[in-house]
Design a protein around this motif. Structure first.
Motif, PDB file in Angstrom:
ATOM      1  N   ASP B  44       0.838  -1.209   0.000  1.00 10.12           N
ATOM      2  CA  ASP B  44       0.000   0.000   0.000  1.00 10.12           C
ATOM      3  C   ASP B  44       0.869   1.254   0.000  1.00 10.12           C
ATOM      4  O   ASP B  44       0.690   2.157  -0.817  1.00 10.12           O
ATOM      5  N   ARG B  46       4.135   1.613  -0.660  1.00  5.48           N
ATOM      6  CA  ARG B  46       4.973   1.753  -1.867  1.00  5.48           C
ATOM      7  C   ARG B  46       4.135   2.275  -3.035  1.00  5.48           C
ATOM      8  O   ARG B  46       4.578   3.119  -3.808  1.00  5.48           O
ATOM      9  N   THR B  47       2.912   1.745  -3.166  1.00  7.51           N
ATOM     10  CA  THR B  47       2.064   2.151  -4.282  1.00  7.51           C
ATOM     11  C   THR B  47       1.628   3.606  -4.141  1.00  7.51           C
ATOM     12  O   THR B  47       1.609   4.362  -5.104  1.00  7.51           O
ATOM     13  N   ARG B  48       1.298   4.001  -2.918  1.00 10.03           N
ATOM     14  CA  ARG B  48       0.867   5.376  -2.694  1.00 10.03           C
ATOM     15  C   ARG B  48       1.999   6.372  -2.907  1.00 10.03           C
ATOM     16  O   ARG B  48       1.802   7.417  -3.506  1.00 10.03           O
ATOM     17  N   SER B  49       3.149   6.040  -2.344  1.00  8.46           N
ATOM     18  CA  SER B  49       4.166   7.084  -2.216  1.00  8.46           C
ATOM     19  C   SER B  49       5.475   6.803  -2.935  1.00  8.46           C
ATOM     20  O   SER B  49       6.336   7.669  -2.988  1.00  8.46           O
ATOM     21  N   GLY B  50       5.631   5.606  -3.448  1.00 12.46           N
ATOM     22  CA  GLY B  50       6.856   5.291  -4.188  1.00 12.46           C
ATOM     23  C   GLY B  50       8.119   5.292  -3.336  1.00 12.46           C
ATOM     24  O   GLY B  50       9.225   5.448  -3.861  1.00 12.46           O
TER      25      GLY B  50
END
Lengths: 430, 243
Positions: B44, B46-50
């Motif tokens: 979650d 990583r996907t949101r904020s990279g």
């Protein structure tokens, strides 16, 4: 616990199941007689209210993003605002967004919401590729765009099952700014002409003065625009003004509404003017005021939103605006928009024509006025938006939705009609 | 970008603290017991904020492994946020020693053991920040939850002393005292709605206070005044009260 939606009316005693994992949800569905899903509580009326609710907002994980295609996979409790925070800085925006970003993805699907670009992009469902949902019997179904279950669920007000996660298409943007043109019109005729003139602009909406009388009826500010191709993507949501408590009920009287409408209208230059505005002020002007629903006082309010077929829109709006103006009942916000073609979903609200949305404080005599407006809407073949509604009758609702019997028959055939109910679905007997 | 280590990462507050730091560009170490259950959260974030998110297995009550754990981090964190908390039912804790002991160990002893190691490192490096999530329950012992409260009281005093010690090294120590928060811990309690904070609000308050160099944060803010009043009720009255 007392639960209400955005209109703060009605307030009902309700038990909550927080949506976490599938196994727990399945167990819950087995144990409960009747429930409805509830996202961020931003539908206005009673479409997400019931004695038992499945609260989907805690179900809020981002699952995957395909950078090449702009394809985002999220759980159903994720808010549109969270998607914007993460992806506007990377150059992606929602293909379809309503006038608030504080709604869940699941709610966007269940209401099949639409926005300022309905005439070019359609409803939210047009950016949904597929989703997973749990049916009454606890089974999880993958639902692809175009299938019957998809058509029943998009706009289906949560009555087919609990949406768990969805894959949605984002659109590429190169700037966080919108080039906006504001057109100030003097009456309904001019307003219609302006909508027609700018129908190729991707985004359009009008704020209309509902208290104008006589020749002034239908005067508005029409705002149209599109994303700029230049600029930055450094999007940071604005800090919010808060309405910390319910206003006393006398705060929003006829005079204060008049003053507000006048200020808003008066500050715009005559004729056409150009502006360059940010995402939040173009798409979500009211989100910057936290708890703005409190200005209507603790008795709550409702939003009356209807749409009329294109060919009767002009006469119908003249008539309805005349009735509202004569009643003297204030509407803080009235939004007029020209919609594009309807989609195939059974209960999605939009059809081709003009829609008007107005807020009313809940007070004595209001429902009688709305019944009067209903008569005009029904006579002209229009329909009422369930997501905003809290009081429409079964007959009025049915007369506008020609696919209602298909929806009912499908729910019955698939055995979806015992568990999922809201106060609204019972009232209009969906 | 720098790493922030979040200890006790499975709690509802920790989840939002992690998201908030990630949103602001920090990489994360998420430490907890049975840390594999945090894989979905890692995806979650990583996907949101990279950002980079690493999961680290850690039992805060296993003191002897704390130093090795800290030394094994690929990159030293810029900041550490401890959210570890355990609240046994008071009525059970006062008759079952194991529950009392676990309350003390999770909320106080274990966290002290771990933060000693962090403090020594940060002091040497003359940089970093430590955020300890304590509780308003530590401000005065009440019959309803004084075992938990006393452990948090000890932890608050520890953080105060640590702040005093590390001031000269330029290391920030922030004591966080949440009131009622809408989490798994409080789900069964019947609490006044207006005083309940959402985990996201708490996380945003923590981030803001930490970034602004804060010392003691009450969240919601009103708790500073509520606890001021509660702390000043004379003992001869307080002992008769049920609050």
């Amino acid at each position: 616990m007392k639960l209400n939606s955005w209109g703060m009316y009605p307030k009902v005693d309700s038990m909550t199941h927080e949506l976490s994992d599938d196994t727990k949800l399945k167990e819950y569905l087995e144990s409960c007689d009747e429930c409805i899903s509830y996202g961020n509580g931003r539908s206005y009326g009673d479409s997400a209210l019931s004695a038992n609710i499945v609260h989907t907002k805690p179900h809020d994980f981002f699952l995957d993003f395909d950078d090449a295609k702009g394809l985002l996979h999220v759980q159903s409790g994720v808010l549109l605002s969270e998607i914007l925070e993460s992806y506007v800085p990377r150059g992606w925006f929602l293909m379809v967004t309503p006038g608030t970003k504080l709604i869940t993805v699941g709610g966007s699907i269940a209401s099949d919401v639409h926005g300022k670009n309905h005439h070019t992009e359609g409803c939210f469902s047009s950016c949904v590729l597929e989703f997973n949902m749990m049916l009454e019997d606890g089974s999880v179904k993958n639902v692809k765009s175009g299938t019957e279950l998809f058509k029943a669920t998009c706009g289906g007000m949560g009555l087919t099952g609990i949406i768990l996660d969805a894959k949605i298409q984002l659109k590429k943007i190169h700037s966080q700014y919108i080039k906006q043109t504001t057109i100030k019109t003097k009456n309904l005729r001019e307003t219609f002409r302006a909508f027609d003139k700018y129908k190729d602009e991707p985004y359009s909406v009008a704020w209309i003065d509902c208290l104008a009388k006589g020749d002034d009826i239908g005067k508005c500010l029409l705002m149209v625009g599109d994303f700029d191709t230049k600029g930055d993507l450094d999007y940071k949501p604005k800090s919010k003004l808060n309405i910390p408590f319910n206003f006393p009920s006398f705060a929003l009287n006829n005079l204060s509404v008049k003053a507000f409408n006048w200020l808003y209208y008066a500050k715009a230059p005559n004729g056409e003017s150009k502006q360059r505005v940010g995402i939040d002020s173009f798409f979500y002007p009211l989100d910057s005021i936290k708890n703005w629903n409190r200005i209507y006082g603790k008795g709550g309010f409702t939003q009356y939103q209807f749409i009329l077929p294109l060919e009767v829109s002009y006469d119908g709006l003249q008539e309805i605006l005349g009735l509202i103006s004569a009643s003297g009942k204030g509407s803080f916000l009235a939004v007029l928009k020209l919609y594009g073609k309807k989609n195939d979903n059974y209960l999605s609200f939009p059809i081709e024509g003009y829609s008007l949305a107005l807020d009313f404080k809940i007070e004595k005599g209001l429902f009688e006025l709305l019944d009067q407006l209903d008569e005009v809407v029904v006579r002209l073949g229009g329909r009422i938006y369930l997501t905003k509604d809290v009081r429409v009758s079964k007959d009025t609702f049915e007369s506008g939705y020609e696919d209602i019997e298909k929806f009912r028959a499908y729910r019955k055939k698939q055995k979806m009609d015992t568990k999922f109910h809201s106060l609204q679905s019972k009232r209009v007997q969906i | 970008m720098s790493y922030v280590l979040i200890v006790g990462a499975k709690s509802d507050i920790a989840k939002e603290v992690a998201r908030t730091y990630a949103k602001n560009g920090y990489n994360l170490y998420l430490a907890a017991r049975n840390v594999t259950s945090l894989e979905d959260l890692a995806i979650d974030i990583r996907t949101r904020s990279g950002v980079e998110v690493h999961l680290k297995e850690l039992d805060i009550t296993e003191y002897e492994i704390h130093q090795d754990f800290y030394d094994s981090l690929e990159e030293r964190p810029l900041g550490v946020v401890t959210v570890s908390g355990y609240m046994a039912e008071q009525k059970e804790a006062q008759v079952e020693w194991a529950k009392s002991l676990n309350t003390i160990n999770v909320n106080y002893t274990g966290t002290v053991s771990f933060l000693n190691i962090v403090a020594n490192d940060f002091e040497k490096e003359r940089r970093g920040f430590i955020v300890g999530v304590s509780s308003v329950a530590g401000d005065r012992g009440r019959k309803a939850n004084y075992i938990y409260g006393s452990a948090k009281a000890g932890f608050s005093a520890y953080l105060g002393g640590l702040r005093n010690r590390l001031y000269e090294s330029g290391v920030q120590v922030l004591t966080v005292k949440p009131g009622f928060v809408n989490t798994a811990m409080t789900k069964e309690l019947d609490l006044p709605e207006k005083l309940i904070a959402q985990p996201l609000e708490v996380a945003e308050d923590i981030f803001k206070a930490q970034q602004n160099g804060g010392n003691v944060l009450y969240t919601k803010w009103i708790w500073r005044y509520i606890m001021f009043i509660i702390s000043h009720i004379p003992e001869f009255i307080f002992k008769k009260m049920s609050i």
